[in-house]
Write an enzyme that holds these catalytic residues in place. Structure first.
Site, PDB file in Angstrom:
ATOM      1  N   ASN A  72      65.689  45.372 -28.197  1.00 20.96           N
ATOM      2  CA  ASN A  72      65.684  46.720 -28.730  1.00 20.96           C
ATOM      3  C   ASN A  72      63.803  46.347 -28.823  1.00 20.96           C
ATOM      4  O   ASN A  72      63.105  46.999 -29.763  1.00 20.96           O
ATOM      5  CB  ASN A  72      66.125  47.790 -29.758  1.00 20.96           C
ATOM      6  CG  ASN A  72      65.703  48.632 -29.556  1.00 20.96           C
ATOM      7  OD1 ASN A  72      65.475  49.722 -29.439  1.00 20.96           O
ATOM      8  ND2 ASN A  72      66.020  48.820 -31.084  1.00 20.96           N
ATOM      9  N   ASN A  73      63.072  45.948 -28.330  1.00 23.83           N
ATOM     10  CA  ASN A  73      61.943  45.565 -28.399  1.00 23.83           C
ATOM     11  C   ASN A  73      61.109  45.416 -27.524  1.00 23.83           C
ATOM     12  O   ASN A  73      62.102  44.392 -26.580  1.00 23.83           O
ATOM     13  CB  ASN A  73      62.281  43.935 -29.847  1.00 23.83           C
ATOM     14  CG  ASN A  73      59.852  43.872 -30.422  1.00 23.83           C
ATOM     15  OD1 ASN A  73      59.332  45.154 -30.462  1.00 23.83           O
ATOM     16  ND2 ASN A  73      59.631  43.411 -31.224  1.00 23.83           N
ATOM     17  N   HIS A  80      60.012  45.279 -21.016  1.00 26.70           N
ATOM     18  CA  HIS A  80      61.036  45.827 -22.597  1.00 26.70           C
ATOM     19  C   HIS A  80      62.139  45.033 -22.752  1.00 26.70           C
ATOM     20  O   HIS A  80      63.256  45.508 -21.868  1.00 26.70           O
ATOM     21  CB  HIS A  80      61.116  47.014 -22.673  1.00 26.70           C
ATOM     22  CG  HIS A  80      61.491  47.903 -23.759  1.00 26.70           C
ATOM     23  ND1 HIS A  80      60.858  48.759 -24.974  1.00 26.70           N
ATOM     24  CD2 HIS A  80      63.167  48.278 -24.546  1.00 26.70           C
ATOM     25  CE1 HIS A  80      62.107  48.778 -26.523  1.00 26.70           C
ATOM     26  NE2 HIS A  80      62.648  48.539 -25.779  1.00 26.70           N
ATOM     27  N   CYS A  81      62.786  44.402 -23.817  1.00 25.96           N
ATOM     28  CA  CYS A  81      63.831  44.076 -23.693  1.00 25.96           C
ATOM     29  C   CYS A  81      65.096  44.944 -24.240  1.00 25.96           C
ATOM     30  O   CYS A  81      65.090  45.071 -25.532  1.00 25.96           O
ATOM     31  CB  CYS A  81      63.968  42.149 -24.568  1.00 25.96           C
ATOM     32  SG  CYS A  81      65.717  41.085 -24.370  1.00 25.96           S
ATOM     33  N   LEU A  82      65.964  45.361 -23.656  1.00 26.73           N
ATOM     34  CA  LEU A  82      67.554  45.966 -24.360  1.00 26.73           C
ATOM     35  C   LEU A  82      68.144  44.828 -25.347  1.00 26.73           C
ATOM     36  O   LEU A  82      68.724  45.428 -26.079  1.00 26.73           O
ATOM     37  CB  LEU A  82      68.453  46.314 -22.904  1.00 26.73           C
ATOM     38  CG  LEU A  82      69.405  47.079 -23.388  1.00 26.73           C
ATOM     39  CD1 LEU A  82      68.606  48.821 -24.203  1.00 26.73           C
ATOM     40  CD2 LEU A  82      70.171  47.758 -22.550  1.00 26.73           C
TER      41      LEU A  82
END
Length: 357
Positions: free
Chosen positions: A136-137, A131-133
């Site tokens: 946001n996805n 999950h990539c900060l």
């Protein structure tokens, strides 16, 4: 009910990092256009061609375009409509993704190999990476290509921008030196080029009254720092592609290595070759190291309680019984196989260009 309300409250905050990134890029590009473009147009000393100006516009647009694509693309959410196709595409390997995985308690769907439930996205993601900060996805089967394009475009923009700014400073210093030489005697000029207006610190810090150079120096520091971080992250994902793993799977393989080091990992292998007396009990596990592996492999781990970490599926139990397989310790990772590693180019095709399920 309370959990749903909490997620709704957290949702705006989760967009702070992506919006902050987009805002930072836009602000930096604004200052670059304002202070660098006039110095890159003819007849400026650092003037570049029209083709290079076109390349600059493309380099500045691509990070935002790929950022939007990676952010808003479907990462590969598991649904009732695609779960059967996903189960058919992603085989269980019997090690980090054994057969008989329980269904997701949140999504209430069978979990294919290489999938993972993301509590932030509230969905199971196919071929889940992380999950990539910044986006946001989640990054998974559906948007991994855009994520890699996002990293590559950022690195290209940072390196290209840094090179252009360095060229501007070199041209500005040359102009300052020429102006200084016109005002100085031959003897004074021979004392060195670090005197007066031609000194690098004066140019970089804008001590000559040019605030634009001070801004460009700050942008150059930002480009140099961020390019190191982006290059390191891109190199890490290149390594994952070479190994045929995702970020999520790399952590699982680390757990496998820990279990192997502690002597807790076992696999079912072919029957041991008989000795001269017909006794197979003296055969050692070293004879299994070079044997052909079963697909799927049957690997189990001994827990602290002395039991196995999982039960064999009916198909695995039947294979053990009909093929007379025996349990032997795993001494090296070379004795087990990552079935998802098909070679670097095949891994790239599968991760970046595979059709959606």
């Amino acid at each position: 009910m309370a959990l749903a309300a909490t997620k709704r409250l957290e949702a705006p905050a989760l967009w702070a990092v992506p919006l902050g990134y987009a805002g930072l890029i836009i602000v930096c590009e604004y200052f670059f256009i304002k202070h660098a473009f006039p110095r890159l147009r003819a007849p400026a000393p650092a003037a570049v061609s029209g083709a290079q100006f076109a390349a600059m516009y493309i380099a500045m647009a691509l990070p935002l375009a790929t950022f939007a694509a990676a952010t808003f693309a479907d990462a590969g959410k598991l649904t009732k409509a695609n779960v059967n196709a996903a189960l058919a595409r992603y085989r269980f390997d019997g090690i980090i993704f054994p057969e008989g995985r329980p269904e997701c308690r949140t999504c209430r769907l069978p979990r294919p190999a290489r999938s993972k439930h993301c509590s932030t996205c509230n969905a199971c993601i196919l071929c889940a990476d992380h999950h990539c900060l910044w986006l946001n996805n989640c990054v998974g089967q559906g948007n991994y290509r855009w994520f890699i394009a996002f990293l590559v475009s950022n690195l290209a923009m940072l390196w290209y921008g840094l090179g252009l700014i360095v060229g501007i400073f070199r041209a500005e210093r040359l102009v300052q030196q020429l102006a200084q030489e016109k005002q100085a005697t031959v003897a004074a000029a021979a004392t060195g080029s670090w005197a007066g207006l031609g000194r690098w610190p004066d140019l970089l810090l804008g001590r000559n009254g040019d605030d634009g150079l001070r801004v460009l120096f700050c942008l150059a520091l930002l480009c140099a720092t961020m390019s190191i971080l982006v290059a390191a992250f891109l190199a890490q994902h290149a390594r994952y592609l070479y190994l045929g793993v995702t970020t999520n799977e790399s952590a699982k393989w680390e757990d496998v290595q820990y279990a192997l080091d502690d002597g807790e990992l076992f696999r079912y292998a072919d029957p041991a070759p008989a000795t001269d007396g017909g006794d197979t009990s003296t055969a050692t596990s070293s004879s299994d190291a070079g044997r052909v592996l079963h697909t799927p492999q049957i690997v189990v781990q001994v827990t602290e309680a002395g039991t196995f970490n999982r039960r064999l599926t009916p198909a695995e139990a039947a294979a053990v019984r009909t093929q007379n397989l025996r349990l032997v310790p795993v001494h090296s990772v070379a004795e087990i196989d990552n079935i998802y590693d098909q070679g670097f180019l095949a891994n790239v095709r599968q991760r970046l260009f595979a059709a959606p399920v």
